[in-house]
Design a protein around this motif. Sequence first.
Motif, short mmCIF file in Angstrom:
data_model
loop_
_atom_site.label_atom_id
_atom_site.label_comp_id
_atom_site.label_asym_id
_atom_site.label_seq_id
_atom_site.Cartn_x
_atom_site.Cartn_y
_atom_site.Cartn_z
N HIS A 1 1.05 -1.35 -0.16
CA HIS A 1 0.01 -0.24 0.17
C HIS A 1 1.08 1.80 0.07
CE1 HIS A 1 -3.05 2.82 1.64
NE2 HIS A 1 -3.97 2.03 0.54
N ARG A 2 0.48 1.97 -1.07
CA ARG A 2 0.92 3.48 -0.91
C ARG A 2 1.71 3.91 0.25
NH1 ARG A 2 -3.98 5.16 -3.85
NH2 ARG A 2 -5.12 6.48 -2.88
N HIS A 3 0.87 3.65 1.47
CA HIS A 3 1.09 5.06 2.72
C HIS A 3 2.13 3.93 3.33
CE1 HIS A 3 -3.44 6.60 3.55
NE2 HIS A 3 -2.73 6.81 2.43
N GLU A 4 2.63 2.73 3.29
CA GLU A 4 3.67 2.11 3.46
C GLU A 4 4.92 2.83 3.61
OE1 GLU A 4 4.71 -2.42 3.07
OE2 GLU A 4 5.74 -1.29 1.12
N ALA A 5 5.31 2.86 1.92
CA ALA A 5 6.42 4.25 1.79
C ALA A 5 6.60 5.47 2.95
CB ALA A 5 6.39 4.89 0.45
N GLU A 6 5.14 6.02 2.86
CA GLU A 6 4.98 7.02 3.61
C GLU A 6 5.59 6.81 5.17
OE1 GLU A 6 2.06 10.38 3.57
OE2 GLU A 6 0.60 8.81 2.15
N ILE A 7 5.42 6.12 5.61
CA ILE A 7 4.93 5.43 6.85
C ILE A 7 6.93 5.32 7.48
CG2 ILE A 7 5.12 4.84 8.85
CD1 ILE A 7 2.37 3.05 7.68
N SER A 8 7.56 4.97 5.98
CA SER A 8 8.72 4.77 6.04
C SER A 8 10.06 5.87 6.31
CB SER A 8 9.70 3.73 4.99
OG SER A 8 10.44 3.19 5.26
N GLN A 9 9.53 6.82 4.98
CA GLN A 9 10.14 7.61 5.29
C GLN A 9 9.80 8.59 5.64
OE1 GLN A 9 9.71 10.46 0.90
NE2 GLN A 9 8.27 11.38 2.80
N ALA A 10 8.72 9.12 7.04
CA ALA A 10 8.64 9.91 8.17
C ALA A 10 9.14 8.91 9.25
CB ALA A 10 7.25 9.75 8.13
N THR A 11 9.83 7.65 9.88
CA THR A 11 9.91 6.81 10.88
C THR A 11 11.44 6.84 10.50
OG1 THR A 11 9.15 4.53 10.20
CG2 THR A 11 7.51 6.31 11.41
N GLY A 12 11.97 6.35 9.30
CA GLY A 12 13.19 5.91 8.88
C GLY A 12 12.97 4.54 9.80
N MET A 13 12.58 3.61 9.48
CA MET A 13 12.35 2.51 9.87
C MET A 13 11.36 1.62 8.53
SD MET A 13 13.05 2.41 13.19
CE MET A 13 12.28 0.72 13.67
N PRO A 14 12.24 0.49 8.70
CA PRO A 14 11.38 -0.07 7.05
C PRO A 14 9.64 -0.63 7.79
CG PRO A 14 13.33 -1.99 8.62
CD PRO A 14 13.52 -0.38 9.18
N VAL A 15 9.41 -1.08 6.88
CA VAL A 15 7.91 -0.97 7.17
C VAL A 15 7.17 -1.86 6.38
CG1 VAL A 15 5.74 0.23 7.36
CG2 VAL A 15 8.01 1.62 8.14
N ARG A 16 6.80 -2.73 6.21
CA ARG A 16 5.20 -3.14 5.77
C ARG A 16 3.63 -3.03 6.29
NH1 ARG A 16 9.52 -2.94 3.00
NH2 ARG A 16 10.45 -4.65 2.04
N MET A 17 2.98 -3.27 5.35
CA MET A 17 1.84 -2.36 5.63
C MET A 17 1.21 -3.33 4.76
SD MET A 17 0.26 0.73 5.13
CE MET A 17 -1.79 1.25 5.34
N THR A 18 -0.28 -3.69 5.50
CA THR A 18 -1.65 -4.57 4.95
C THR A 18 -2.69 -3.20 5.13
OG1 THR A 18 -2.42 -5.44 6.64
CG2 THR A 18 -0.63 -6.87 5.34
N ALA A 19 -4.19 -3.56 4.48
CA ALA A 19 -5.25 -2.62 4.83
C ALA A 19 -6.56 -3.19 4.23
CB ALA A 19 -4.79 -1.02 3.86
#
Length: 339
Positions: free
Chosen positions: A205-223
């Motif tokens: 999901h596109r918000h995955e990239a936003e969360i990773s960018q903002a937190t500096g953490m690798p993120v995997r997301m389901t919606a």
Amino acid sequence: MSRAAIVGASGYIGGELLRLLLGHPEVEVAAATSTRLAGKRVDGVHPNLRSLTDLVFIPPERLDQYDVLFLAVPHKESMGRLAHYAQLAKLLVDLTGDFRLADPEVFERYYGVPHSAPDQLGTFVRGLPESHREELRGADRISVPGCMATAAILAVWPLAVDGLITGEVSVDARTGSSGSGTSAVQGNLHAERSGVLRVYAPYGHRHEAEISQATGMPVRMTATGIDAVRGVQVLCRVRLADGVDERAVRACYQRHYTDEPFVRVVAQRRGHYRLPEPKILVGSNFCDVGFAVDGSRALLVGALDNLVKGGAGGAVQAMNVRQGWPERLGLEFPGLHPV
């Protein structure tokens, strides 16, 4: 009094912007655009605004000069018209995904098209006062984060920036149907949406990239789409750094959010609402964050109204910061209970 215009005012986000700005003591809503509904009254599409405004939709080409322009158009549209919009107002507040990501290659991977104005990506400030308040004070271009991204960033960011978590963040997001906008494709018709727990984005999901960018953490997301009109809840599973316990997590949240006007820490041991629940946030600009710790792992929870703090309310809050107005101005509604 600042003159504001809303581009794309016939959608749900546009309607929320109208609702909030019509009651804002420092703003005059001077124009609301819609190509399809030009010439029709605004309250014919947004019936909750009856008796509050006599505004009529105008076509976008009739826009004039304004102090602030809110862009509530579909994703991938504002980037192609940025130069035009910049001529109409000094302050642009973009609610699309077009300028949320800093890297054009990441944008293309998540949105499926090349960015048409990659040199302008770095000119927008993230419209999240909790993490970018000082930058917003001097910003002339603001990009409001996505609804699920806002909830997840506010839940994860304090622990990430303080070094209390490590490894990959797993985000399980649930959202109501209004997050899909007013274009009712078959999957969002009531007969198809009612009663669902539909995993519509198992990954990527596109918000995955936003969360990773903002937190500096690798993120995997389901919606997952749920049987609600409004509301977002995110469950973020994280691994705690060595030596971090429940007390340290609570202290971190309190350190970052005690003085924040629209973030509340909700982490109680008992009660019906011991962790963040979107139902009681409907119509409000609050984001509630909470947590539960189990040894070396923690569940971080965020909840908000996707159309307010996750959209129009976040945009108004960012505008308030930029203009030097009290941050709560026009955003005082506390939500309802029961609903």
